[in-house]
Scaffold this active site. Structure first.
Site, PDB file in Angstrom:
ATOM      1  CG  ASP A 132      -1.785   1.201   1.323  1.00  0.00           C
ATOM      2  OD1 ASP A 132      -2.424   1.542   0.315  1.00  0.00           O
ATOM      3  OD2 ASP A 132      -1.791   1.838   2.401  1.00  0.00           O
ATOM      4  CG  ASP A 189      -0.993   7.896   0.258  1.00  0.00           C
ATOM      5  OD1 ASP A 189       0.131   8.128  -0.223  1.00  0.00           O
ATOM      6  OD2 ASP A 189      -2.059   8.172  -0.329  1.00  0.00           O
TER       7      ASP A 189
END
Length: 406
Positions: free
Chosen positions: A247, A249
């Site tokens: 992932d 952020d």
């Protein structure tokens, strides 16, 4: 020492391949079918440089060069563009650089078109910049140097090149056929046919301007029938790789809330080191990121691409890279019609991961996803991957732990 990331990769594809007999009578050696579906060997090299972010791929073709030119000149490959330059006469590994000096950038990587060395090109580039030498070679330890020729080193400084000689037997370092060059190497190349290995490197060695860095990784030289057959047996499995899905952020970079401005890019502790470790081990590093801010009209897909380009730029400076970014710009409550929908790409949907499975030759059983939200872990599980929850701390340590577990 920080250098501007290199953008250019040269592939030398000019040899006749005489040791392969009739196989190269009508087919250039790099174009010999070796991959699934009869795809040629050179595609391994093109894909290897393209996935590491080199956008200007130049193939220098000689023997039967029209075959290579017809197949590849002007093509785009991932985010790279391919050009084919053809020798009018055999010029050797050095002479072709002098002939096409106008096409060379100030710094570039180069490789032989008949050998695959599965190593981190960006790491070689960083090492070359730190050493500050004209030429930096990727070296490989092999069990028997007699076929390849032995390289003698003192630390990283190369002292001698012992060309193919059956009297040199046993374990040792060889020239892996991958180089990082400063363009000033052209000043040492005399007009006409010239060999880097026999005419240029010895001169550089006497000036302490050629160094070597040892790398591990799969190595294959298809110059003889036995190794060509070996490649046809082994490459389908060698080119299947585990992947670490990240992932974005809150895992790789600080989450500012709808993060999209380049000036807000701040890598989290251990993130760059984690990606570099994945690269060095030959795994794929893939980002899968929800970007609902696009659907909500806060920023555009072009802003996302600029942010990812900035990430890559910082990673290149550390000898690291992301193989691919997958973006889900969707949210059902958005205001941009084309993105204001429920879409399986948006995590916890598995769409981005499944696309990566289609695009890359991934071994799911060894792969895993690192995320900081339950939706990340759920997306991984739905796609058949292990999900690893990241709740802060050093990302490198976490990734290392799970790669070792596999």
């Amino acid at each position: 020492m920080t250098h501007k990331p290199i953008n250019q990769a040269i592939i030398l594809a000019g040899g006749k391949g005489t040791r392969l007999g009739d196989a190269t009578k009508d087919t250039p050696k790099p174009m010999l079918p070796i991959l699934e579906g009869g795809r040629p060997f050179i595609e391994c090299l093109i894909d290897g440089v393209a996935r590491r972010g080199y956008q200007d791929i130049v193939i220098v073709a000689g023997h039967l060069g029209d075959v290579i030119e017809t197949e590849f000149h002007g093509r785009d490959w991932r985010n790279a563009h391919i050009s084919v330059l053809r020798e009018q006469q055999p010029l050797g590994t050095g002479g072709c650089l002098a002939a096409f000096a106008h096409r060379l950038e100030d710094r570039f990587v180069m490789m032989n078109g008949d050998a695959l060395f599965d190593m981190n090109l960006r790491a070689l580039e960083i090492a070359a910049g730190d050493l500050g030498t004209t030429a930096t070679l990727a070296l490989r330890k092999v069990d028997d140097v007699s076929r390849f020729g032995r390289v003698t080193v003192d630390g990283t400084a190369i002292r001698a090149f012992n060309e193919k000689d059956p009297t040199f037997e046993g374990e040792g370092l060889i020239n892996g056929g991958i180089y990082c060059f400063d363009k000033k190497i052209v000043d040492l190349i005399h007009p006409g046919a010239c060999s880097l290995e026999t005419d240029v490197f010895p001169v550089l060695a006497s000036q302490e301007q050629v160094h070597g860095v040892q790398f591990d990784g799969y190595f294959l030289d298809i110059g003889v029938p036995e190794s060509l057959a070996q490649g046809r047996r082994e490459l389908p499995e060698v080119l299947r790789r585990p992947a670490v899905f990240f992932d974005r952020d809150g895992v790789l970079n600080k989450d500012e809330g709808y993060t999209h401005r380049v000036e807000d890019l701040q890598f989290l502790p251990g993130a760059i080191e984690a990606i570099r470790h994945v690269n060095d081990k030959g795994w794929l590093a893939i980002v899968v990121t929800n970007q609902a801010g696009v659907a909500r009209g806060y920023y555009t897909m072009d802003d996302v691409r600029k942010f990812h380009a900035a990430m890559q730029g910082e990673l290149y400076k550390a000898g690291a890279y992301i193989d691919e970014f997958y973006v889900a710009p969707y949210h059902p409550d958005g205001i941009i019609p084309e993105f204001s929908i429920a879409h399986e790409d948006r995590k916890p949907g598995p769409g981005m991961i499944l696309k990566a499975f289609q695009d890359w030759n991934i071994t799911p059983e060894q792969s895993f996803l690192v995320g900081d939200k339950p939706s990340d872990v759920k997306a991984a599980k739905t796609a058949g991957l292990k999900g690893v929850f990241y709740d802060g701390g050093n990302l490198h340590s976490l990734v290392l732990q799970h790669m070792q577990a596999d």
